[in-house]
Design an enzyme around this catalytic site. Structure first.
Site, PDB file in Angstrom:
ATOM      1  CB  VAL A   1      -5.632  69.062  40.527  1.00 17.27           C
ATOM      2  CG1 VAL A   1      -6.324  67.924  39.797  1.00 17.27           C
ATOM      3  CG2 VAL A   1      -4.147  68.766  40.687  1.00 17.27           C
TER       4      VAL A   1
ATOM      5  CG  ASP B   1     -13.347  74.424  46.669  1.00 18.26           C
ATOM      6  OD1 ASP B   1     -12.421  73.915  45.989  1.00 18.26           O
ATOM      7  OD2 ASP B   1     -13.183  74.839  47.837  1.00 18.26           O
TER       8      ASP B   1
ATOM      9  CB  CYS C   1       3.727  66.481  43.784  1.00 20.20           C
ATOM     10  SG  CYS C   1       2.104  66.888  43.111  1.00 20.20           S
TER      11      CYS C   1
HETATM   12  N1  LIG Z   1      -0.914  70.816  42.593  1.00 25.88           N
HETATM   13  C1  LIG Z   1      -0.264  69.954  41.842  1.00 25.88           C
HETATM   14  O1  LIG Z   1       0.728  70.287  41.201  1.00 25.88           O
HETATM   15  C2  LIG Z   1      -0.737  68.511  41.710  1.00 25.88           C
HETATM   16  C3  LIG Z   1      -0.297  67.764  40.613  1.00 25.88           C
HETATM   17  C4  LIG Z   1      -0.719  66.457  40.482  1.00 25.88           C
HETATM   18  C5  LIG Z   1      -1.545  65.898  41.461  1.00 25.88           C
HETATM   19  N2  LIG Z   1      -1.942  66.631  42.527  1.00 25.88           N
HETATM   20  C6  LIG Z   1      -2.829  66.002  43.514  1.00 25.88           C
HETATM   21  O2  LIG Z   1      -4.146  66.462  43.269  1.00 25.88           O
HETATM   22  C7  LIG Z   1      -4.872  66.572  44.495  1.00 25.88           C
HETATM   23  C8  LIG Z   1      -5.420  67.995  44.628  1.00 25.88           C
HETATM   24  O3  LIG Z   1      -4.331  68.883  44.699  1.00 25.88           O
HETATM   25  P1  LIG Z   1      -4.462  70.442  44.454  1.00 25.88           P
HETATM   26  O4  LIG Z   1      -3.080  70.932  44.262  1.00 25.88           O
HETATM   27  O5  LIG Z   1      -5.472  70.752  43.423  1.00 25.88           O
HETATM   28  O6  LIG Z   1      -5.023  70.913  45.883  1.00 25.88           O
HETATM   29  P2  LIG Z   1      -5.562  72.379  46.246  1.00 25.88           P
HETATM   30  O7  LIG Z   1      -5.319  72.534  47.701  1.00 25.88           O
HETATM   31  O8  LIG Z   1      -5.006  73.387  45.297  1.00 25.88           O
HETATM   32  O9  LIG Z   1      -7.119  72.296  45.958  1.00 25.88           O
HETATM   33  C9  LIG Z   1      -7.999  71.512  46.682  1.00 25.88           C
HETATM   34  C10 LIG Z   1      -9.364  72.191  46.722  1.00 25.88           C
HETATM   35  O10 LIG Z   1     -10.233  71.346  47.468  1.00 25.88           O
HETATM   36  C11 LIG Z   1     -11.064  72.170  48.273  1.00 25.88           C
HETATM   37  N3  LIG Z   1     -11.586  71.365  49.383  1.00 25.88           N
HETATM   38  C12 LIG Z   1     -10.939  70.978  50.498  1.00 25.88           C
HETATM   39  N4  LIG Z   1     -11.750  70.221  51.247  1.00 25.88           N
HETATM   40  C13 LIG Z   1     -12.929  70.127  50.596  1.00 25.88           C
HETATM   41  C14 LIG Z   1     -14.154  69.477  50.867  1.00 25.88           C
HETATM   42  N5  LIG Z   1     -14.339  68.740  51.963  1.00 25.88           N
HETATM   43  N6  LIG Z   1     -15.146  69.607  49.975  1.00 25.88           N
HETATM   44  C15 LIG Z   1     -14.995  70.343  48.849  1.00 25.88           C
HETATM   45  N7  LIG Z   1     -13.843  70.974  48.539  1.00 25.88           N
HETATM   46  C16 LIG Z   1     -12.832  70.873  49.401  1.00 25.88           C
HETATM   47  C17 LIG Z   1     -10.173  73.307  48.705  1.00 25.88           C
HETATM   48  O11 LIG Z   1     -10.915  74.432  49.100  1.00 25.88           O
HETATM   49  C18 LIG Z   1      -9.371  73.542  47.429  1.00 25.88           C
HETATM   50  O12 LIG Z   1      -9.974  74.499  46.597  1.00 25.88           O
HETATM   51  C19 LIG Z   1      -3.896  66.170  45.593  1.00 25.88           C
HETATM   52  O13 LIG Z   1      -4.052  64.814  45.880  1.00 25.88           O
HETATM   53  C20 LIG Z   1      -2.546  66.403  44.947  1.00 25.88           C
HETATM   54  O14 LIG Z   1      -1.539  65.580  45.497  1.00 25.88           O
HETATM   55  C21 LIG Z   1      -1.571  67.943  42.667  1.00 25.88           C
END
Ligand SMILES: NC(=O)c1ccc[n+]([C@@H]2O[C@H](COP(=O)([O-])OP(=O)(O)OC[C@H]3O[C@@H](n4cnc5c(N)ncnc54)[C@H](O)[C@@H]3O)[C@@H](O)[C@H]2O)c1
Length: 425
Positions: free
Chosen positions: A18, A37, A267
């Site tokens: 995201v 990150d 999700c």
């Molecule tokens: N992936 C999808 O298709 C999607 C779609 C819609 C909504 N979402 C929602 O969006 C949110 C993020 O999902 P995502 O898929 O991008 O997750 P992801 O795991 O791909 O990315 C999360 C990032 O956050 C970083 N991170 C973790 N802890 C951290 C911290 N304390 N400080 C800084 N960075 C940190 C990780 O290293 C990672 O790069 C979630 O709530 C998810 O439910 C995801």
């Protein structure tokens, strides 16, 4: 509406599926974006202008915005001092018992708080249960900053709706924005307006925005559960579930969902648990949603059982696809992975092929890499319907191959037999 200063500087916390595309999109519009990150390797790759997501379409823009210093990768929260707005895109998973795991969000809120100042805007993009942005995120930010939400700093929620690997990208999906008050909603609107061309919809509150995201994904999970159950019935009465769904789709009010070996990703197998957990906490049992989630979680187990049933000693098996859905490199909650682990437990030997994973990556997961080559497999399992299957199918399937089609990919019989989910060809 209050005016935003001319040179806008924002931070995006969490550069995953995201956060990274959102960061690139904002930086392309001319905003200065700090991409934060905790993963040092991701930051190193970005500093070297490298795209670590499987969406190759991002690469050119990424190189450009890093080169122009519009996107500045960072690991330390102190950069937040320079930012007018902070967008949170952090993971919100569940524990093994499906209870919401908010440790990452809470931990990050604790680190963001000290850098807030009067007039800062915090937007939560992560998927959370209704009330979380105000009651958990907001309260931690207040405690750590000594400021009052809605009064000293603005707080909004804008749940991300992107669908990685498809044409449904942030820039073309209508975006909901809910603020803790009117000012917060408008402030968030002004930021997004700078880089998102899709309609921006301000809703009445933080909770309406959070609730909409909960409903969207629960609606999908529950409809998938319904067709999964119909598929189980069709297997008993020897009918093709996909033909029934296609027939029902001719009605104006019917939205087709399709059964499969299981749901995956961050999700659909996760978000509805945030809603059912909140409901139970408030004394309401969302029985149908809970039952639907249990059905969906059972699907990989049932599918693995089919493989075990079709398996005869000495058979050469290929699992085609590891990713949770087509055309991406993402293993989170992947039903294919669950199936592979179950087969290992049952001592069924098999090989794995996924065009998005190199042989050493497949080995690192504990599997034997397979090959796209004619005549080497007796049983082929379609676990992910990557587009590459179009050219690979003829190579991996011979006339005596039994196909276990977890995606109901094939429209007509190939090999000796096609055993799908809710149909046999
Ligand atoms: N992936 C999808 O298709 C999607 C779609 C819609 C909504 N979402 C929602 O969006 C949110 C993020 O999902 P995502 O898929 O991008 O997750 P992801 O795991 O791909 O990315 C999360 C990032 O956050 C970083 N991170 C973790 N802890 C951290 C911290 N304390 N400080 C800084 N960075 C940190 C990780 O290293 C990672 O790069 C979630 O709530 C998810 O439910 C995801």
């Amino acid at each position: 509406m209050p005016k935003i200063r001319k040179k806008t500087t924002i931070a995006i916390v969490g550069l995953g599926y995201v956060g990274l595309p959102l960061t690139i999109l904002a930086a392309k519009s001319g905003i200065i974006v700090y991409g934060l990150d905790k993963d040092k390797e991701k930051i190193r790759l970005l500093q070297n202008r490298k795209n670590y997501l499987s969406d190759a379409g991002l690469t050119r823009d990424l190189e450009k915005v890093i080169g122009e210093k519009k996107l500045i990768p960072a690991t330390h929260f102190s950069i937040l001092k320079k930012c007018q707005a902070i967008l949170i895109c952090l993971p919100t998973p569940v524990y093994k018992n499906f209870k919401p795991d908010l440790r990452i969000l809470k931990n990050a809120a604790g680190k963001i708080g000290p850098y807030l100042k009067k007039g800062s805007l915090v937007i939560n993009e992560s998927t959370v249960a209704i009330g979380t942005t105000r009651e958990i995120l907001g309260k931690i930010l207040e405690k750590k900053s000594g400021l009052k939400m809605g009064q000293d700093f603005y707080l909004a929620c804008s749940p991300e709706r992107v669908d990685p690997g498809t044409a449904n990208k942030t820039e073309n999906i209508a975006k909901l924005i809910g603020g803790i008050n009117e000012q917060s909603g408008r402030r968030a609107y002004q930021i997004y307006q700078k880089f998102i061309k899709a309609p921006l919809e301000i809703v009445a509150s933080l909770e309406i925005a959070e609730g909409a995201k909960m409903l969207e994904n629960s609606y999908r999970a529950l409809n998938i559960a319904l067709v999964n159950e119909l598929a189980l019935l069709c297997e008993k009465i020897n009918l093709d579930v996909t033909a029934i769904i296609a027939a029902a789709s001719t009605k104006w009010s019917f939205q087709a969902h399709w059964p499969s070996l299981g749901t995956g990703g961050h999700c659909i197998p996760v978000d509805p648990h945030y809603l059912t957990d909140l409901a139970r906490d408030k004394g309401v049992t969302m029985k149908s949603l809970e039952a639907g989630m249990a059905t969906n979680h059972q699907m990989p187990l049932r599918f693995a059982a089919k493989i075990v049933k079709a398996y005869k000693k000495g058979m050469r098996i290929l699992i085609y696809g590891l990713a949770y859905k087509k055309n991406i490199k993402d293993l989170r909650e992947s039903p294919s992975l669950t199936v592979c682990r179950l087969l290992q437990k049952r001592k069924v030997s098999f090989q794995v092929y996924d065009p998005f994973y190199a042989t050493q990556e497949i080995r690192a997961l504990g599997f034997t890499p397979g090959r796209v080559k004619k005549g080497i497999y007796d049983l082929v399992v379609i676990a992910t319907d990557h587009d590459t299957l179009q050219k690979d199918a003829a190579k991996i399937i011979s006339k005596n191959t039994v196909v276990l089609d977890g995606k109901n990919y094939f429209q007509k019989k190939v090999g000796k037999k096609v055993i799908g989910v809710g149909r046999t060809l």
